[in-house]
Design a protein around this motif. Structure first.
Motif, PDB file in Angstrom:
ATOM      1  N   LEU A  44      -3.367  28.841 -40.122  1.00 30.89           N
ATOM      2  CA  LEU A  44      -1.645  28.705 -39.971  1.00 30.89           C
ATOM      3  C   LEU A  44      -0.820  29.591 -40.685  1.00 30.89           C
ATOM      4  N   ARG A  45      -1.396  30.199 -41.688  1.00 31.09           N
ATOM      5  CA  ARG A  45      -0.635  31.330 -42.662  1.00 31.09           C
ATOM      6  C   ARG A  45      -0.777  32.525 -42.177  1.00 31.09           C
ATOM      7  N   ALA A  46      -1.526  32.852 -41.168  1.00 25.69           N
ATOM      8  CA  ALA A  46      -1.852  34.264 -40.751  1.00 25.69           C
ATOM      9  C   ALA A  46      -0.488  34.749 -40.549  1.00 25.69           C
ATOM     10  N   ASP A  47      -0.174  36.255 -40.678  1.00 26.48           N
ATOM     11  CA  ASP A  47       0.889  36.871 -40.871  1.00 26.48           C
ATOM     12  C   ASP A  47       1.080  37.882 -39.549  1.00 26.48           C
ATOM     13  N   SER A  48      -0.291  37.885 -38.832  1.00 22.86           N
ATOM     14  CA  SER A  48      -0.456  38.834 -37.781  1.00 22.86           C
ATOM     15  C   SER A  48      -1.384  38.224 -36.741  1.00 22.86           C
ATOM     16  N   PRO A  49      -1.217  39.039 -35.640  1.00 23.36           N
ATOM     17  CA  PRO A  49      -2.171  38.528 -34.641  1.00 23.36           C
ATOM     18  C   PRO A  49      -3.838  39.179 -35.012  1.00 23.36           C
ATOM     19  N   LEU A  50      -3.600  40.403 -35.657  1.00 23.05           N
ATOM     20  CA  LEU A  50      -4.789  40.606 -35.991  1.00 23.05           C
ATOM     21  C   LEU A  50      -5.554  39.829 -37.114  1.00 23.05           C
ATOM     22  N   ALA A  51      -4.859  39.304 -38.130  1.00 25.24           N
ATOM     23  CA  ALA A  51      -5.420  38.482 -39.028  1.00 25.24           C
ATOM     24  C   ALA A  51      -6.012  37.137 -38.367  1.00 25.24           C
ATOM     25  N   ALA A  52      -5.158  36.683 -36.999  1.00 25.19           N
ATOM     26  CA  ALA A  52      -5.844  35.520 -36.640  1.00 25.19           C
ATOM     27  C   ALA A  52      -7.018  35.654 -35.785  1.00 25.19           C
ATOM     28  N   GLU A  53      -7.154  37.082 -35.180  1.00 23.13           N
ATOM     29  CA  GLU A  53      -8.331  37.567 -34.449  1.00 23.13           C
ATOM     30  C   GLU A  53      -9.473  37.726 -35.342  1.00 23.13           C
ATOM     31  N   VAL A  54      -9.298  38.304 -36.547  1.00 23.56           N
ATOM     32  CA  VAL A  54     -10.312  38.288 -37.536  1.00 23.56           C
ATOM     33  C   VAL A  54     -10.932  37.115 -38.045  1.00 23.56           C
ATOM     34  N   TRP A  55     -10.026  36.055 -38.207  1.00 23.04           N
ATOM     35  CA  TRP A  55     -10.552  34.772 -38.571  1.00 23.04           C
ATOM     36  C   TRP A  55     -11.380  34.324 -37.455  1.00 23.04           C
ATOM     37  N   GLY A  56     -11.011  34.312 -36.311  1.00 24.87           N
ATOM     38  CA  GLY A  56     -11.664  33.797 -35.008  1.00 24.87           C
ATOM     39  C   GLY A  56     -13.109  34.376 -35.084  1.00 24.87           C
ATOM     40  N   SER A  57     -12.964  35.728 -35.319  1.00 24.68           N
ATOM     41  CA  SER A  57     -14.410  36.351 -35.021  1.00 24.68           C
ATOM     42  C   SER A  57     -15.286  35.960 -36.155  1.00 24.68           C
ATOM     43  N   GLY A  58     -14.738  35.723 -37.384  1.00 26.25           N
ATOM     44  CA  GLY A  58     -15.645  35.449 -38.323  1.00 26.25           C
ATOM     45  C   GLY A  58     -16.287  33.933 -38.046  1.00 26.25           C
ATOM     46  N   LEU A  59     -15.220  32.934 -37.299  1.00 31.30           N
ATOM     47  CA  LEU A  59     -15.955  31.854 -37.059  1.00 31.30           C
ATOM     48  C   LEU A  59     -16.925  31.800 -36.039  1.00 31.30           C
ATOM     49  N   MET A  60     -16.764  32.857 -34.972  1.00 28.56           N
ATOM     50  CA  MET A  60     -17.986  32.974 -34.308  1.00 28.56           C
ATOM     51  C   MET A  60     -19.253  33.390 -34.782  1.00 28.56           C
ATOM     52  N   ALA A  61     -19.306  33.941 -35.861  1.00 30.32           N
ATOM     53  CA  ALA A  61     -20.167  34.549 -36.774  1.00 30.32           C
ATOM     54  C   ALA A  61     -21.001  33.524 -37.655  1.00 30.32           C
ATOM     55  N   VAL A  62     -20.184  32.327 -37.570  1.00 26.50           N
ATOM     56  CA  VAL A  62     -20.958  31.250 -38.191  1.00 26.50           C
ATOM     57  C   VAL A  62     -21.975  30.517 -37.540  1.00 26.50           C
ATOM     58  N   ALA A  93      -5.681  17.034 -31.430  1.00 27.74           N
ATOM     59  CA  ALA A  93      -4.339  17.498 -31.088  1.00 27.74           C
ATOM     60  C   ALA A  93      -3.358  17.534 -32.499  1.00 27.74           C
ATOM     61  N   THR A  94      -3.839  18.254 -33.030  1.00 31.00           N
ATOM     62  CA  THR A  94      -3.056  18.693 -34.299  1.00 31.00           C
ATOM     63  C   THR A  94      -2.683  20.039 -34.490  1.00 31.00           C
ATOM     64  N   VAL A  95      -1.717  20.544 -35.343  1.00 30.97           N
ATOM     65  CA  VAL A  95      -1.220  22.070 -35.277  1.00 30.97           C
ATOM     66  C   VAL A  95      -2.580  22.912 -35.738  1.00 30.97           C
ATOM     67  N   GLU A  96      -3.363  22.346 -36.536  1.00 32.43           N
ATOM     68  CA  GLU A  96      -4.488  23.239 -36.842  1.00 32.43           C
ATOM     69  C   GLU A  96      -5.433  23.293 -35.802  1.00 32.43           C
ATOM     70  N   GLY A  97      -5.684  22.101 -35.108  1.00 32.80           N
ATOM     71  CA  GLY A  97      -6.593  22.296 -33.878  1.00 32.80           C
ATOM     72  C   GLY A  97      -5.987  23.226 -32.733  1.00 32.80           C
ATOM     73  N   MET A  98      -4.717  23.369 -32.545  1.00 32.57           N
ATOM     74  CA  MET A  98      -4.080  24.205 -31.702  1.00 32.57           C
ATOM     75  C   MET A  98      -4.347  25.601 -32.406  1.00 32.57           C
ATOM     76  N   ALA A  99      -4.100  25.911 -33.535  1.00 28.14           N
ATOM     77  CA  ALA A  99      -4.487  27.343 -34.167  1.00 28.14           C
ATOM     78  C   ALA A  99      -5.939  27.519 -33.812  1.00 28.14           C
ATOM     79  N   VAL A 100      -6.807  26.841 -33.939  1.00 27.56           N
ATOM     80  CA  VAL A 100      -8.256  27.021 -33.670  1.00 27.56           C
ATOM     81  C   VAL A 100      -8.349  27.488 -32.164  1.00 27.56           C
ATOM     82  N   LEU A 101      -7.827  26.949 -31.438  1.00 30.34           N
ATOM     83  CA  LEU A 101      -7.897  27.053 -30.021  1.00 30.34           C
ATOM     84  C   LEU A 101      -7.281  28.420 -29.498  1.00 30.34           C
ATOM     85  N   CYS A 102      -6.036  28.626 -30.224  1.00 31.06           N
ATOM     86  CA  CYS A 102      -5.485  30.064 -29.837  1.00 31.06           C
ATOM     87  C   CYS A 102      -6.252  31.198 -30.407  1.00 31.06           C
TER      88      CYS A 102
END
Length: 429
Positions: A44-62, A93-102
């Protein structure tokens, strides 16, 4: 009664979850909670789309790192786990759940990404606003590419620039992938980096240390990256999904960037044909004949076994390497003498001492053909000389023989010439 439910018959046994099932559910629940906490504090504090993509990619690695799991997105338990998280985030249906989905919609494999995108759209209709980066994440397009290589071609750095078209002032960024050709061309590391111009400038500083850098077409890098990922998956499969490289910082970086890399690879144009054309039997014969007629082989013409050793060298590079029998390095020379020949190549004892001489001459011949600098050739020859005393010891270590070599050596001990069809015919009598 709810739709789909039914009354239990009087004598029907009650299904009691096993301890293993309960433990699994508890692990999944804790992991889901951890994901949502991470989304709350980081995504939720990510300041760029790349930062969000890196977070999502790290989640897939888990998920890919869970014991017994395959690549997320395939027909595997890891894919089911990812889809379960999509359902969980949608239900909350929370904002953090929405962020995870995005984030998952931007970098996950197609099936998971589609479900995440659909769930996010449903939450948005329910009044939950997506993060500010959500509209841009996953939309980066490639701009140009460069490839850097050491003097021997053992290591390559593939650099691809990307930018987000919807961000007019976006300076762009680059994705860097380290490819190791001494390990069948696997990807050893991958990471996002500074804008392309800055990244290339930094690698230019290494040109004085023997790194050469050249522009490359997007279709070429698409092929190189696709081949590297296939080689990596094959290596992982052979190591039962526990390759040694994943224990290093480089291996972890690759695992955490893998989903992002796959998503970006999908944005590249169709792959172009790259690499060395496969050398057939006739081509190998011609290359050996060319070598024996070259000045480097002048001292070997009286050695009958030189031809078979040459063919073994070609097989090492063509059948067990990247397909180029003329590409050699200190690492490859050492592996050839102390690993490949002892494990796979059958030789009569008198011919063992000939191998380092043939390899040295072959490497010099190949270096002239490839215009390898004299200093670089000297380093390869120094390794060959260093291995001379250890090579006969390694060749005599029967514990290292492959099953095929062990069987062949037993036949040779019986006096059977493996190159003579009449000897083979005698075996069946």
């Amino acid at each position: 009664m709810a739709i789909g439910s039914r009354k239990r018959k009087r004598d029907e046994p009650v299904a009691i979850p096993s301890a293993e099932d309960a433990q699994r559910e508890a692990v999944i629940a804790r992991l889901f909670d951890g994901v949502l906490r991470s989304a709350r504090s980081q995504l939720l504090r990510a300041d760029s789309p790349l930062a969000a993509e890196v977070w999502g990619s790290g989640l897939m690695a888990v998920w890919d790192g869970l014991p017994g799991q395959g690549r997320a997105g395939g027909d595997s338990a890891a894919a089911a786990f990812a889809e379960a998280l999509v359902r969980r985030a949608h239900e909350l249906a929370t904002v953090e759940g929405m962020a995870v989905l995005c984030a998952l919609a931007a970098v996950a494999p197609p099936r998971v990404a589609t479900r995440a995108r659909t769930a996010a759209a449903d939450l948005e209709q329910a009044g939950i606003a997506p993060p500010r980066w959500a509209a841009v994440a996953g939309t980066a397009l490639p701009t140009e590419a460069w490839i850097g290589s050491d003097v021997y071609g053992d290591q390559e750095i593939v650099i691809v620039g990307f930018s987000y078209p919807a961000l007019p002032h976006d300076p762009g960024h680059s994705i860097c992938v380290l490819v190791d050709h001494t390990e069948r061309g696997i990807a050893k590391d991958a990471y996002p980096a500074a804008p392309l111009a800055q990244t290339v400038a930094r690698w230019r500083e290494a040109e004085g240390d023997g790194i050469s850098l050249r522009p490359a077409s997007l279709p070429e890098v698409a092929a190189r990256l696709a081949d590297a990922l296939v080689a990596t998956d094959f290596s992982d499969a052979r190591e039962l999904h526990q390759p040694p490289s994943t224990e290093s910082a480089e291996g972890r970086s690759l695992a955490e960037t893998r989903a992002l890399l796959a998503a970006r690879l999908a944005t590249l144009p169709p792959a172009a044909a790259v690499g060395v054309e496969e050398l057939d039997g006739e081509g190998r014969d011609w290359l050996v004949a060319e070598f024996l007629g070259a000045p480097e082989a002048a001292d070997l013409l009286s050695e009958p076994a030189a031809v078979s050793v040459c063919h073994s060298l070609i097989a090492y590079r063509c059948d067990y390497g990247d397909g180029d029998p003329l590409r050699w390095s200190p690492t490859l020379a050492g592996l050839c003498l102390l690993d490949h020949f002892p494990v796979k190549v059958c030789l009569d004892e008198p011919d063992v001492a000939l191998v380092p001489d043939v390899l040295g001459a072959w490497v010099a011949f190949a270096a002239r053909r490839r215009h390898v600098p004299e200093a670089a050739l000297t380093r390869i020859l120094d390794v060959i000389d260093t291995c001379r005393s250890d090579f006969p010891v390694a060749m005599s270590d029967t514990a290292r023989y492959s099953p095929a070599k062990r069987a062949a050596m037993n036949l040779m001990a019986q006096g059977i010439d493996l190159t003579d069809e009449h000897s083979w015919a005698a075996v069946g009598r």
